[in-house]
Design a protein around this motif. Structure first.
Motif, PDB file in Angstrom:
ATOM      1  N   PRO A 434     -36.415 -34.542 -28.090  1.00  0.00           N
ATOM      2  CA  PRO A 434     -35.340 -35.251 -26.789  1.00  0.00           C
ATOM      3  C   PRO A 434     -36.175 -35.156 -25.800  1.00  0.00           C
ATOM      4  CG  PRO A 434     -34.319 -33.597 -28.352  1.00  0.00           C
ATOM      5  CD  PRO A 434     -35.797 -33.561 -28.629  1.00  0.00           C
ATOM      6  N   ALA A 435     -36.167 -36.307 -25.120  1.00  0.00           N
ATOM      7  CA  ALA A 435     -37.101 -36.534 -23.763  1.00  0.00           C
ATOM      8  C   ALA A 435     -36.443 -35.497 -22.626  1.00  0.00           C
ATOM      9  CB  ALA A 435     -37.096 -37.943 -23.278  1.00  0.00           C
ATOM     10  N   GLY A 455     -41.741 -39.603 -30.115  1.00  0.00           N
ATOM     11  CA  GLY A 455     -41.275 -39.716 -28.956  1.00  0.00           C
ATOM     12  C   GLY A 455     -42.384 -39.865 -27.610  1.00  0.00           C
ATOM     13  N   THR A 456     -41.913 -40.074 -26.504  1.00  0.00           N
ATOM     14  CA  THR A 456     -42.913 -40.300 -25.516  1.00  0.00           C
ATOM     15  C   THR A 456     -42.748 -39.288 -24.422  1.00  0.00           C
ATOM     16  OG1 THR A 456     -41.165 -41.634 -24.381  1.00  0.00           O
ATOM     17  CG2 THR A 456     -42.774 -42.839 -25.672  1.00  0.00           C
ATOM     18  N   LEU A 457     -43.633 -38.938 -23.729  1.00  0.00           N
ATOM     19  CA  LEU A 457     -43.740 -38.367 -22.338  1.00  0.00           C
ATOM     20  C   LEU A 457     -43.369 -38.827 -21.160  1.00  0.00           C
ATOM     21  CD1 LEU A 457     -46.967 -36.158 -23.195  1.00  0.00           C
ATOM     22  CD2 LEU A 457     -44.683 -35.523 -23.331  1.00  0.00           C
ATOM     23  N   PRO A 458     -42.324 -38.144 -20.428  1.00  0.00           N
ATOM     24  CA  PRO A 458     -42.131 -38.978 -19.190  1.00  0.00           C
ATOM     25  C   PRO A 458     -43.346 -38.674 -18.376  1.00  0.00           C
ATOM     26  CG  PRO A 458     -41.043 -36.739 -19.253  1.00  0.00           C
ATOM     27  CD  PRO A 458     -41.636 -37.030 -20.756  1.00  0.00           C
ATOM     28  N   PHE A 475     -46.550 -38.169 -30.811  1.00  0.00           N
ATOM     29  CA  PHE A 475     -46.211 -38.427 -29.550  1.00  0.00           C
ATOM     30  C   PHE A 475     -47.166 -39.734 -29.251  1.00  0.00           C
ATOM     31  CE2 PHE A 475     -44.810 -34.235 -29.608  1.00  0.00           C
ATOM     32  CZ  PHE A 475     -43.382 -34.377 -29.011  1.00  0.00           C
ATOM     33  N   SER A 476     -46.511 -40.565 -28.611  1.00  0.00           N
ATOM     34  CA  SER A 476     -46.915 -41.927 -27.937  1.00  0.00           C
ATOM     35  C   SER A 476     -46.693 -42.141 -26.371  1.00  0.00           C
ATOM     36  CB  SER A 476     -46.389 -42.968 -28.503  1.00  0.00           C
ATOM     37  OG  SER A 476     -44.899 -43.107 -28.370  1.00  0.00           O
ATOM     38  N   GLY A 477     -46.898 -42.951 -25.808  1.00  0.00           N
ATOM     39  CA  GLY A 477     -46.857 -43.125 -24.201  1.00  0.00           C
ATOM     40  C   GLY A 477     -47.998 -42.472 -23.788  1.00  0.00           C
ATOM     41  N   SER A 478     -48.206 -42.569 -22.329  1.00  0.00           N
ATOM     42  CA  SER A 478     -49.232 -42.056 -21.708  1.00  0.00           C
ATOM     43  C   SER A 478     -49.143 -40.394 -21.006  1.00  0.00           C
ATOM     44  CB  SER A 478     -49.302 -42.786 -20.199  1.00  0.00           C
ATOM     45  OG  SER A 478     -49.269 -44.284 -20.770  1.00  0.00           O
ATOM     46  N   VAL A 479     -50.206 -40.105 -20.744  1.00  0.00           N
ATOM     47  CA  VAL A 479     -50.361 -38.918 -20.099  1.00  0.00           C
ATOM     48  C   VAL A 479     -49.506 -38.988 -18.769  1.00  0.00           C
ATOM     49  CG1 VAL A 479     -51.873 -37.220 -19.046  1.00  0.00           C
ATOM     50  CG2 VAL A 479     -52.717 -38.556 -20.973  1.00  0.00           C
ATOM     51  N   LEU A 496     -51.303 -40.809 -28.100  1.00  0.00           N
ATOM     52  CA  LEU A 496     -51.004 -41.210 -26.520  1.00  0.00           C
ATOM     53  C   LEU A 496     -51.966 -42.500 -26.163  1.00  0.00           C
ATOM     54  CD1 LEU A 496     -51.136 -37.562 -25.151  1.00  0.00           C
ATOM     55  CD2 LEU A 496     -49.130 -39.086 -25.342  1.00  0.00           C
ATOM     56  N   ALA A 497     -51.585 -43.289 -25.441  1.00  0.00           N
ATOM     57  CA  ALA A 497     -52.469 -44.286 -25.142  1.00  0.00           C
ATOM     58  C   ALA A 497     -52.452 -44.788 -23.374  1.00  0.00           C
ATOM     59  CB  ALA A 497     -51.856 -45.752 -25.746  1.00  0.00           C
TER      60      ALA A 497
END
Length: 995
Positions: A434-435, A455-458, A475-479, A496-497
Motif C-alpha cells: 500500500p502506497a 508497487g511504486t515509491l512516492p 518495486f518499480s518507479g523512481s528513487v 526501480l527506473a
C-alpha cells in the motif's frame, strides 16, 4: 444557708470544669510546643535545608501545616503522627530528635540521599512507629542484630534500594505485626532467615529480589505465609524447582521469581491460581510444557520468556479474559497458536518470537482488543496476516520477520496510521504494497526485504521514516526525491527506473544509499555532494551513464564504501575522488578512461577497476594490475590490436567476456580469502566462518563509523531455524591507521571475556591478513538515540513512554554496573551515549561499541586510564585538565543519557548555547517546581511525574563536575531500580513494571 452561699455552691462544679478544661488546654499547648521544638531540632540536625523552609514558626505558627507533617485530630490535636519527606534530596542520617515525637506512627524518608549505617539508635526510641520507609537512599553496612528493637507495632519496614550488606538478621522476623517487609535491591549476602520470616503470619508483602544471596532452593517455608499478596524474589540465586507447597498462598496477586536458576516444570497451580494477576518467571531454566488446564481468571500479565519450555500453547489461555500481556519468547514452543487467543478482549501486547510456532495467526487477532505490539518473528508461521490487527486503532509495532507468511499486505493495515515499526522481511508476501504506508506520520522503520511485493515509491516519503530496507522485491518507479528524515535506504534488486534526483538536498540525511540491480538511468547528479553524512553508496548494476562530475562524489568526506560497478559510466575519474578514505571501492565494468587518481593507485584497490580497458596508472609497481600510462612498444601495439579485435566482436561479446573474467577473478579471490580466515569462538556456535563470509554483501550494510562497517546477515539452517547476526568488518590494509587495530583488539578483549544480559554479546572473531570481523548478536530495534531524537518536526512518531524509558535506563545501568563492579578487572567503556545503547525486539537495552573500552588497573593500583575518548556532549569536564581518568567518566556520560530520557533533549544541540548537562545543572539550581524540564511527551503522566523528576535529579548528580562526587554505577542502579517497579500495596498501579 444564705442565698450567697447557695450561689457559691452551685457555681463550684462549673469552676472545677473550667479548671479541668484550662488544664487540658495547657497540657495540649505544652505537647504542641514540645512537638514543634522536636521538629525544629530535626531541621537543625539536617542543617536547615531549603526544602524545609516552611518549618518556620515565624511564618507558620501551626507546625501541623508544615510541609510533610501530619498531626492527630480531635483531643490529640497538635501531636505529630507522621513525617513524609520522600524525594526531598535530604542528606546526612536520620536525626535522633525525630523520636521525641512520641505519637509518631509514620516516617517516610524514601528517595533521598541519606547515608551512614542503619539509624538504630535514633529509631529504637520511636515507640509508636508503625510505618518506616528508608528506601532509595544510600544507607550502607549491615543491619543491626537487634533490629527488633524497633517498635513492636511496626507494620511496614521498607529498606529496599540501599547499600545494606552482610546477612539479613533473624531478628527482623521478631517484629510480629509486620505486614510488609521490603529488603530488595541491596548487597545482602549469605543465607536469608527463611525459617524465621515464615513465622510472620500477617505478612502480606515480601521482597528479597536483587541481592547476592548464597544459592539456595526456593524456601518452601514461605508456604506458611498464607496472607501474602505480593512475593518478589527475582535475581537472588534461587535454584531448584518452584515448590508445590506454594499453592497454599491463595491470596497472591503478584508472583515473581524471574532471573534465577530455577529448573523443572511450571507447577499447575501457578496457572490455576484464583487470585494471581501477574506472573513473572522469565530468564530461568524452566522446562517442560505449560499446564493444559489454565484457570487463573484474574491473570493480567504472564511472562515466562527466556526459558526452555516446550510443547504447545495451552488452548485454555484463550479463556483468560483479563490477560493483557503475554510473553513466551525465547523458548521452544511448537504447534499452532490457539484461535481463542484472538478473542481475548484486553490483549494489548503479545510477544512469542524466537520459538517454533507454526500454522497461521488467529484470524480474529486485533479485532476484539486494543492490540498494540505484535512480536512473532523467528518462528515457522505461515498464511496471511490477519485483516483486523489494527481494528481498534492502537497497533504500533509488527515484528513478523523470518517466517513463511504469504499473501498480500492486508488492506486495513494499509490504513493503520498508528504503526511506527514494520518488520516483515524474509517472508513470502506478494502483491502491491500500500502506497499510503509511506506517508504514515508515526512510521520510522520499514524492513520488508526478501519478499515479492510490488508497487511504486512516492516522490515524497514521510519525514519520520528513518530506515527503509526493501531489497529483493519487485518495486518499480523512481528513487524518492524527498525523504528528509531518511538515514538508510536499501532497495537492491528491484525494478526501480528513471534517473537519480537532480536535486538531492531533501535526501541530505542519508547515511546508506544502496540501489544495486535496478534499472536506473541518467547520470550522476552533481548535487549528490549534498549527502555529506553518506557512509555507503552503491549504484552498481544499473544503466547509469555519462561522466562522474568533478565536485560530486569526491566531496563526500564521510564515504567509506563506494560501488559504481556494472554501469555505463565513462570519461576520467575525477581527481577529487582521490581524497576519499574508502574501505571498499568497486568501479569495475564501466568505460572509464585516463589515469587513476594517484591516491587510488594502491594494492588495496587492485580489483577495483577491472573491465575498464582505457584506465592506466603512473607506476608499473602500483599493484593495481593496470597498465602504465606511458607504456609503449609491443605492449601498446598489442593493446591497439586487442581494441580493434574487441570492436569487431561487438559490445555484447565484450561485456560477456569481461563478465566471465570478472566472475572468475572474484571467485578465485573469494576462494583465496576463505582459506585464510581464522575464527575464534566465544560461545557455542551453530555456524562456521564460511557461513558468515558467504553472506556478507554490501547491500546488507546497516551502519558504519570510524572503526568499521557493520552488516546485518541472516544465517540459515540449524535446528533453531537460523539466526540474524551483526558483523563489524575492519580492514587491515596498509592505509588503515593502527588505531583501528588497537580498537579491534580492545573490543575483542572486552566483549570476549564478559557475559551479561545487558551487554551486547560477541559470538566470535574472524580474522585474516586482509580484514577482521566481529560477529555479534543482532539488536532489532537499533539504538536508543533513534527512538528519542526524531521529534523536532511536526507529526513526529509517538515517543517512548516513561515505563519503557525507565526500563531502558535500568538495563543500561545494569550493564555498566557489571562492567565497573562485577568483572574480575573493572572495565571502563569511555563512550557511553544513547547511540551506543541498543534495543532488542522487546526494548531490552544492551551496552554496545567497546572500541574505546579499557580494562582498569588491578586492585591496589590507580583505577584510571589515559587517553581521551568519547563523544562531545557526553565527555566529562576532567578530559580538559586530567591526563588520567576513572570509571566516573562513564557515570557522567550515563547521567547525560538520563537527562536525555527525562527531558527529550539531545546531548549537544549545535544550535544551543549550552550542552544538555550544563543546561540541566543551571535549571536545577533555579529550584522547583521542575515540571517544565520534563519531556512534553511524558509530562501528562502525573502518576509517574515524581519518578521522572527523581531520575532527572539523578542525571544532574551524575554529571557533577567533580568525579569523586559522582555516585558509582551500582549506586545509580540502586536509585533507578525501584522507580515504578515495586508499587506498595496501597498504591494504584499507574506505572508499568520495568521487567
Amino acid at each position: 444557708m444564705s442565698p450567697s452561699n447557695t450561689t457559691c455552691l452551685s457555681l463550684l462544679p462549673v469552676v472545677l470544669l473550667l479548671l479541668v478544661v484550662a488544664g487540658g488546654r495547657s497540657s495540649q499547648r505544652a505537647a504542641a510546643t514540645s512537638n514543634r521544638e522536636a521538629l525544629l531540632a530535626v531541621k537543625r540536625k539536617w542543617g536547615g535545608p531549603p526544602q524545609l523552609a516552611s518549618w518556620d514558626p515565624a511564618a507558620a505558627p501551626d507546625h501541623c501545616n508544615w510541609t510533610g507533617v501530619t498531626c492527630a485530630t480531635g483531643a490529640g490535636g497538635g501531636a505529630v503522627t507522621g513525617i513524609t519527606l520522600s524525594g526531598f534530596s535530604l542528606t546526612g542520617s536520620v536525626p535522633a530528635p525525630v523520636c521525641a515525637l512520641k505519637n509518631l506512627t509514620r516516617l517516610d524518608l524514601a528517595y533521598n540521599n541519606l547515608t551512614g549505617a542503619f539509624p538504630a539508635a535514633a529509631l529504637h526510641a520511636c515507640a509508636a512507629l508503625r510505618f518506616l520507609d528508608l528506601s532509595n537512599n544510600q544507607f550502607s553496612g549491615p543491619l543491626p542484630r537487634d533490629i527488633d528493637g524497633l517498635s513492636p507495632a511496626m507494620e511496614l519496614l521498607n529498606l529496599s534500594v540501599n547499600r545494606f550488606d552482610g546477612e539479613v538478621p533473624p531478628a527482623v522476623a521478631r517484629l510480629p505485626a509486620l505486614k510488609s517487609l521490603l529488603l530488595d535491591t541491596n548487597r545482602f549476602t549469605g543465607a536469608y532467615p527463611a525459617a524465621e520470616i515464615s513465622q510472620l503470619a500477617g505478612l502480606e508483602v515480601l521482597t528479597l529480589a536483587d541481592n547476592a544471596f548464597a544459592p539456595a532452593p526456593v524456601p518452601a517455608e514461605f508456604a506458611r505465609l498464607t496472607n501474602l499478596t505480593y512475593l518478589w524474589m527475582d535475581n537472588m540465586n534461587l535454584t531448584g524447582e518452584i515448590p508445590e507447597a506454594f499453592s497454599s498462598l491463595t491470596e497472591l496477586t503478584v508472583f515473581s521469581l524471574a532471573s534465577n536458576e530455577l529448573t523443572g516444570e511450571i507447577p499447575a497451580w501457578v496457572l490455576q491460581h484464583a487470585n494471581l494477576q501477574k506472573i513473572y518467571l522469565f530468564s530461568n531454566n524452566l522446562s517442560g510444557e505449560l499446564p493444559r488446564n489454565v484457570t487463573a481468571m484474574r491473570l493480567v500479565e504472564l511472562d515466562v520468556s527466556t526459558n526452555q519450555l516446550t510443547g504447545e500453547m495451552p488452548e485454555a489461555l484463550g479463556d483468560l479474559k483479563n490477560l493483557a500481556f503475554l510473553s513466551l519468547y525465547k523458548n521452544k514452543f511448537t504447534g499452532a497458536i490457539p484461535a481463542s487467543i484472538g478473542l481475548l478482549p484486553r490483549l494489548g501486547d503479545i510477544r512469542i518470537q524466537d520459538n517454533r510456532f507454526s500454522g497461521e495467526l488467529p484470524p480474529e487477532l486485533g479485532k476484539h482488543s486494543p492490540l498494540g505490539n505484535l512480536d512473532v518473528g523467528n518462528n515457522n508461521l505461515s498464511g496471511p496476516l490477519p485483516e483486523g490487527l489494527c481494528a481498534n486503532g492502537t497497533l504500533y509495532n509488527i515484528d513478523a520477520f523470518n517466517n513463511s507468511f504469504s499473501g498480500e499486505f492486508p488492506a486495513q493495515l494499509g490504513d493503520c496510521a498508528t504503526i511506527n515499526n514494520l518488520m516483515l522481511y524474509n517472508n513470502r508476501f506478494s502483491g502491491e504494497f500500500p502506497a499510503r504506508i509511506w506517508s504514515f506520520p508515526k512510521l520510522t522503520t520499514v524492513m520488508i526485504q526478501n519478499n515479492s511485493f510490488t508497487g511504486t515509491l512516492p516522490s515524497e516519503i514521510s519525514f519520520n521514516i528513518s530506515r527503509i530496507e526493501m531489497g529483493y522485491n519487485m518495486f518499480s518507479g523512481s528513487v524518492p526525491t524527498s525523504a528528509t528524515g531518511l538515514l538508510t535506504f536499501l532497495a537492491e534488486h528491484n525494478r526501480l527506473a528513471g534517473e537519480l534526483p537532480s536535486d538531492m538536498i531533501k535526501l541530505a540525511n542519508l547515511t546508506d544509499f544502496s540501489v544495486p540491480g535496478n534499472q536506473i538511468t541518467g547520470s550522476i547528479p552533481t548535487s549528490i555532494n549534498l549527502l555529506q553524512k553518506l557512509n555507503s553508496l552503491n549504484l552498481s548494476g544499473n544503466q547509469i551513464s555519462g561522466m562522474i562530475p568533478p565536485g560530486s562524489i569526491g566531496l563526500l568526506r564521510a564515504l567509506t564504501i563506494l560501488d559504481l560497478s556494472g554501469n555505463e559510466l565513462a570519461g576520467g575519474i575525477p581527481s577529487d575522488m582521490g581524497q576519499l578514505h574508502l574501505t571498499s571501492l568497486n568501479m569495475s565494468l564501466n568505460r572509464f578512461t585516463g589515469e587513476v587518481p594517484p591516491s587510488l593507485q594502491i594494492p588495496a584497490y587492485s580489483r577495483s577497476f577491472l573491465g575498464n580497458g582505457h584506465l592506466c596508472v603512473s607506476a608499473a609497481d602500483s599493484g593495481t594490475n593496470l597498465p602504465t600510462c606511458r607504456d609503449g612498444g609491443a605492449r601498446g601495439e598489442l593493446s591497439r590490436v586487442l581494441i580493434i579485435l574487441f570492436s569487431l566482436l561487438g559490445g555484447a561479446v565484450l561485456m560477456g567476456c569481461v563478465g566471465v573474467a570478472w566472475l572468475l577473478l572474484r571467485r578465485r579471490r573469494e576462494s583465496h580469502e576463505v582459506t585464510d580466515w581464522k575464527m575464534t569462538a566465544f560461545t557455542q556456535l551453530d555456524f562456521t566462518e564460511s557461513d558468515v563470509l558467504s553472506n556478507i554483501r554490501e547491500e546488507s550494510v546497516i551502519g558504519s563509523g570510524g572503526s568499521g562497517k557493520v552488516y546485518r546477515i541472516h544465517l540459515g539452517g540449524g535446528e533453531e531455524g537460523g539466526r540474524t547476526v551483526a558483523v563489524k568488518k575492519i580492514w587491515s590494509s596498509r592505509k588503515v591507521d593502527e588505531k583501528l587495530d588497537r580498537e579491534f583488539e580492545s573490543e575483542v578483549k572486552v566483549l570476549g571475556s564478559i557475559r551479561h544480559t545487558n551487554i551486547v554479546k560477541l559470538l566470535c572473531c574472524i580474522s585474516s591478513q586482509e580484514a577482521k570481523l566481529l560477529v555479534y548478536e543482532y539488536m532489532e530495534n537499533g539504538s536508543l538515540d533513534r527512538w528519542l531524537h526524531h521529534r523536532d518536526r511536526a507529526g513526529a512518531p509517538a515517543p517512548l513512554d516513561w515505563p519503557t524509558r525507565l526500563a531502558v535506563a535500568v538495563d543500561a545501568a545494569r550493564g555498566l554496573s557489571y562492567m565497573h563492579h562485577d568483572c574480575a578487572q573493572p572495565i571502563v567503556h569511555r563512550d557511553v551515549k544513547s547511540s551506543n545503547i541498543l534495543l532488542d525486539p522487546d526494548f531490552q537495552a544492551k551496552i554496545a561499541d567497546f572500541g574505546l573500552a579499557r580494562i582498569l588497573a588491578k586492585s591496589g593500583e590507580p583505577e584510571s586510564v589515559s587517553a581521551i575518548g568519547g563523544t562531545f556532549g557526553y565527555m566529562p569536564p576532567e578530559y580538559g585538565y586530567r591526563s588520567r581518568v576513572s570509571e566516573k567518566v562513564d557515570v557522567y556520560s550515563f547521567g547525560v543519557v538520563l537527562l536525555e530520557l527525562t527531558t527529550g533533549k539531545v546531548a549537544n544541540d549545535t544550535g544551543a548555547e549550552l550542552c544538555l548537562a550544563e543546561w540541566a545543572w543551571r535549571r536545577y539550581q533555579e529550584g522547583p517546581p521542575l515540571d517544565d524540564v520534563v519531556d512534553v511527551e511524558i509530562r501528562g503522566d502525573a502518576a509517574c511525574l515524581q519518578d521522572v523528576l527523581s531520575v532527572f535529579t539523578l542525571g544532574v548528580i551524575c554529571t557533577g563536575e567533580e568525579p569523586r562526587a559522582r555516585p558509582s554505577m551500582k549506586d545509580v542502579l540502586h536509585q533507578l531500580a525501584r522507580c515504578c517497579r515495586v508499587p506498595m500495596p496501597t498504591e494504584a498501579e499507574n506505572c508499568s513494571s520495568v521487567e
